[in-house]
Write an enzyme that holds these catalytic residues in place. Structure first.
Site, PDB file in Angstrom:
ATOM      1  NE  ARG A  35      24.727 -33.911  44.080  1.00 37.28           N
ATOM      2  CZ  ARG A  35      25.946 -33.550  44.363  1.00 37.28           C
ATOM      3  NH1 ARG A  35      26.946 -33.906  43.591  1.00 37.28           N
ATOM      4  NH2 ARG A  35      26.202 -32.798  45.418  1.00 37.28           N
ATOM      5  CE  LYS A 197      38.891 -24.493  61.077  1.00 40.46           C
ATOM      6  NZ  LYS A 197      39.838 -24.305  59.984  1.00 40.46           N
ATOM      7  N   GLY A 353      26.803 -27.926  53.490  1.00 43.79           N
ATOM      8  CA  GLY A 353      27.942 -28.645  54.055  1.00 43.79           C
ATOM      9  C   GLY A 353      27.615 -30.077  54.441  1.00 43.79           C
ATOM     10  N   GLY A 376      27.444 -25.653  49.119  1.00 43.63           N
ATOM     11  CA  GLY A 376      27.955 -24.282  49.011  1.00 43.63           C
ATOM     12  C   GLY A 376      26.882 -23.302  48.574  1.00 43.63           C
TER      13      GLY A 376
END
Ligand code: AMP
Length: 395
Positions: A35, A197, A353, A376
């Site tokens: 980062r 999911k 994710g 996100g």
């Protein structure tokens, strides 16, 4: 879209929101500087223009002031990566900070203390945002990872800069890459959605159906779709309350001429463990006591053909439980397929994710066209939302 290239920073102080939320070990050493490296081009451009740089970031989720979350731990690493000495002030607003900012010379870098030592940061407090805004002449947002949060430093602060605000080169690259995938003319377009999911990806699937020609659905989501169509899924993960929705998605896809590809075979295991006994079975005929934990070999071949027939590829979410070696092969095979397609000219974007973790773990990060830095933030963009941090610069 205004970026740092639209400004000359000569004699200007740039207040840059970076995402230096980096992992630290128990000795408070940075274990992954990705980062920091990602923010380097923006910082260098401003310094080379003849300006100075004030960096602000959060680190972790401290509850108030907590030395273990201090950004002082990363000062040396930032200096190493950027190749310029870095000054540090142990606050992000107030007199001490004002005086450090005022004495900053062109060519110098000042790092402020963790923004989240103040609850006002995540609350998006106006007074706190205004105080932050006093730390620079131009506001630059280069933190995609927090662009979906309406926090003081990511969003609210922008309104105190009128025209003097822009995207850093990292954030600009993120926006362009996602736009390239969602609004491209380079067809066919493929989205690969894996992960655990249906419920966490449903809005993404719905939004993306209008943008793609092919959709591969893999990972744990597979079984909700298979069971909804009458298949036997044994003990595989399944969201029974989402089966209706799964059928609606299949109908919508058919109506829009989107081809959906689900695994046809899976690696079924008698336990959720690396040492489990496994067998390859038809995805619609998984015996009781067995759970599907990875895409099988025939699925891998089919997915490879789909991937290599497409010009634009978006990948979000692993095809199996990639954290366990026994169930990582489907995800690795998919990475290899995307690697080949990219070499043959396709544009490939990975993000959101766990996919970035998978891509890094298996060494695919350099083989795809772009790896997004925001989990996100990427998912919310794919859901069709305009992120508050991006809107704040555009308005
Ligand atoms: P997500 O954050 O939604 O992308 O989900 C990623 C997680 O999904 C990873 O931790 C995988 O282990 C998990 N996953 C992938 N395939 C399966 C599966 N077949 N059964 C259970 N979990 C899975």
């Amino acid at each position: 879209m205004k970026t740092i290239n639209d400004f000359s920073f000569k004699n200007k102080k740039a207040l840059i929101r970076v995402d230096f939320n980096v992992p630290l070990n128990t000795d408070f050493e940075v274990t992954d500087a990705t980062r920091i490296e990602a923010a380097k081009p923006t910082i260098i451009k401003i310094l080379e223009d003849g300006g100075s740089v004030v960096l602000m970031s959060h680190l972790g989720r401290p509850k108030g002031v907590d030395a273990s979350y201090s950004l002082k731990h990363i000062v040396e690493k930032v200096a190493d990566v950027i190749g310029v000495q870095v000054k540090f002030v142990d606050d992000c607003v107030g007199e001490k900070v004002t005086s450090a900012v005022n004495s900053l010379q062109n060519g110098e870098i000042l790092l402020l203390e963790n923004l989240r030592f103040y609850a006002e940061e995540t609350a998006g407090d106006e007074g706190f945002s205004e105080q932050l805004s006093n730390n620079g002449d131009v506001y630059v947002n280069d933190a995609f990872g927090t662009a979906h949060r309406a926090h003081a430093s990511t969003t609210i602060v922008a309104k105190y800069f009128s025209e003097n605000k822009c995207f850093g080169s990292l954030l600009a690259k993120e926006i362009k890459s996602i736009d390239k995938v969602l609004n491209t003319s380079e067809k066919p377009v493929l989205a690969i959605l894996g992960g655990a999911k249906v419920s966490s990806k449903i809005t993404v699937i719905e939004n993306i159906l209008d943008k793609v020609d092919h959709l591969i659905i893999g990972g744990g989501m597979t079984f909700t779709f298979v069971k909804a169509q009458g298949g036997s899924i044994g003990d595989s993960i399944c969201e029974d309350d989402k089966m209706e929705l799964a059928l609606e998605i299949l109908e919508k896809a058919a109506a829009r001429n989107v081809q959906i590809h689900l695994p046809v075979d899976v690696v079924a295991a008698d336990a959720f463990s690396n040492d489990a006994t496994t067998q390859i079975v038809d995805v619609t005929k998984i015996p009781d006591g067995w759970q599907g934990l990875d895409a099988g070999p025939t699925s891998q071949v089919i997915f490879d053909k789909v991937v290599n027939s497409c010009k634009t590829i978006l990948w979000n979410g692993p095809l199996g439980v990639f954290e366990l070696e026994t169930f990582s092969k489907g995800t690795i095979a998919l990475g290899n397929s995307i690697d080949r397609a990219t070499q043959n000219g396709a544009f490939s974007l990975v993000g959101g994710g766990d996919s970035v973790a998978a891509v890094k773990q298996f060494g695919f990060a350099d083989k795809v066209s772009y790896v997004s830095t925001g989990g996100g933030a990427m998912l919310e963009t794919l859901e069709g939302k305009t992120l508050p941090g991006i809107k704040a610069i555009l308005s």
